[in-house]
Design an enzyme around this catalytic site. Structure first.
Site, PDB file in Angstrom:
ATOM      1  N   ILE A 101       0.811  -1.218   0.000  1.00  0.00           N
ATOM      2  CA  ILE A 101       0.000   0.000   0.000  1.00  0.00           C
ATOM      3  C   ILE A 101       0.845   1.268   0.000  1.00  0.00           C
ATOM      4  O   ILE A 101       0.309   2.376  -0.018  1.00  0.00           O
ATOM      5  CB  ILE A 101      -0.969   0.030   1.207  1.00  0.00           C
ATOM      6  N   GLY A 102       2.151   1.127   0.029  1.00  0.00           N
ATOM      7  CA  GLY A 102       3.002   2.311   0.021  1.00  0.00           C
ATOM      8  C   GLY A 102       4.474   1.952  -0.045  1.00  0.00           C
ATOM      9  O   GLY A 102       4.869   0.837   0.312  1.00  0.00           O
ATOM     10  N   ASP A 229      10.624  15.713   9.725  1.00  0.00           N
ATOM     11  CA  ASP A 229      10.211  15.230   8.409  1.00  0.00           C
ATOM     12  C   ASP A 229       8.720  15.486   8.192  1.00  0.00           C
ATOM     13  O   ASP A 229       7.990  14.621   7.701  1.00  0.00           O
ATOM     14  CB  ASP A 229      10.532  13.743   8.267  1.00  0.00           C
TER      15      ASP A 229
END
Length: 428
Positions: A101-102, A229
């Site tokens: 999914i990523g 981040d």
């Protein structure tokens, strides 16, 4: 310092990193799971600082000296589940590509199913992130994420359920298991045209929740935590579009005492990092604020921080928006067209002004995260109080700005705009 001495210190550091796991008794009631190690990051230089200025705070101690993240983690490590590699292979059908999914700097993320701790009831849907040993991040970032997420607890921070660490003869396995968030990321909904655009009020609620999560990191713990981040792809969304900050592999403890910053090599994503961090390696909570300002403009414009496929003057979002000040008639030209003018102009101006403050080149002149939260709450109130005329004003302003820009383009082409103004206004 001699080369021999320096090399021996390097070997000592490597040795410490290879022994960064301490054994603890797994308190999970899941049957068949053996006791495994809990990740503990040991940075040689940092441990010296901690030992001299941050004595360990034992249970019942009256000392007010803040503990470090590793010290706090040791008290909470037992809350995380130590999964076996076979469990996670079963959960992901041996890390099947169809369940991916990523993908990020750390590695790939898979949707999986795990059994509940007591072995009863339905399987639990989770997100499982597997380290790519050839990727941009490695073991140190993996340990940092385990420690930070093992300590923090806030509704706007992703929940870490457990981990897996296996040291084989041929390769290592480093895996993290999180709660599953079905609505992907803020990045997906802002920039992916195959995903429905999120409406104005939802955008404001998302960015407010993200700010509240960051406020917890900056001000809600014994030590400051610099996220380092913050970007739209790291703001994940649950089923109700509540935001949760994710990916803590680059998180760092903030400066102690009266120091204004910590010095470190710049890492992160280009386009989001604060200028003083990029040029001098000076990292502080105000570095996070700069990144927040970038995302605020992404929320407003529907554009990425950096888009190489646009004309040169439009590639860098922060440079492009400077042409459209918040109080100018041209301001509405930057608003995401996918909003279809369904937004509060007053709130949008307020957010743009906040973003400009966050992006101040002087870090000390940026707002604190608490001040950011207050302005966002005011913007939400503006949207709730917005009258129909507020939206109509936005539509009219967009039309006027569009007409002026187009007429200027005609003039540059040597075309008389007088005879074209009426027809263009009708199209606007």
């Amino acid at each position: 310092m001699s080369f021999k001495t320096s090399f021996s210190q390097i070997l000592e550091e490597i040795s410490k990193m290879m022994k960064c796991f301490h054994i603890f008794k797994d308190k999970s009631s899941r049957s068949g799971r053996e006791a495994r190690s809990a990740p503990e990051l040991r940075d040689h230089n940092k441990s010296k600082t901690n030992s001299s200025s941050r004595p360990t705070k034992s249970a019942g101690s009256s000392s007010s000296t803040p503990r470090s993240i590793p010290e706090m983690y040791r008290e909470k490590a037992h809350n995380l589940v130590a999964f076996s590699l076979s469990e996670l292979r079963e959960a992901t059908n041996n890390f099947n590509k169809l369940l991916k999914i990523g993908v990020g700097g750390f590695g790939s993320v898979y949707k999986g199913k795990i059994r509940p701790p007591d072995g009863k009831g339905d399987h639990v849907i989770v997100a499982i992130k597997k380290l790519n040993i050839y990727g941009l991040q490695g073991h140190k970032e993996w340990v940092a994420e385990v420690q930070f997420l093992g300590v923090v607890e806030h509704p706007n921070l992703v929940k870490l359920l457990g981990y897996c660490a296996v040291d084989g003869e041929r390769r290592i396995q480093r895996i993290l298991v999180y709660e599953y968030l079905p609505n992907k990321s803020l990045e997906d909904h802002l920039f992916n045209r195959n995903v429905p655009a999120i409406p104005w009020r939802t955008r404001l609620n998302i960015i407010l929740g993200a700010a509240q999560g960051m406020a917890y990191l900056h001000e809600g713990l014994e030590v400051q935590v610099i996220y380092r981040d913050f970007k739209s792809s790291n703001v994940l969304l649950d089923k109700d579009f509540n935001p949760k900050l994710s990916d803590f592999g680059l998180a760092r403890e903030g400066p102690a005492g009266d120091r204004s910053h910590v010095s470190t090599a710049p890492v992160g994503t280009y386009g989001y990092a604060a200028p003083e961090y990029v040029s001098e390696g000076h990292l502080s909570t105000r570095s996070d604020i700069y990144s927040f300002g970038v995302v605020l403009y992404e929320i407003l414009t529907g554009r990425r921080a950096l888009e190489r496929d646009r004309p040169p003057m439009q590639q860098k979002l922060i440079e492009w928006v400077k042409q459209f000040p918040a109080d100018s008639m041209k301001f509405t030209m930057i608003i995401d067209p996918r909003l279809r003018n369904q937004y509060s102009l007053n709130a949008a101006r307020r957010i743009a002004k906040l973003a400009d403050r966050c992006l101040n080149k002087n870090a000390r002149e940026r707002p604190t995260i608490t001040q950011v939260v207050e302005v966002l709450q005011q913007a939400i109130q503006d949207s709730e109080d917005a009258s129909p005329s507020d939206t109509r004003d936005a539509e009219a302003s967009t039309s006027r700005s569009s007409r002026v820009m187009t007429n200027n383009q005609f003039k540059k082409m040597g075309i008389n705009t007088t005879t074209r103004q009426t027809s263009h206004a009708a199209q606007a």
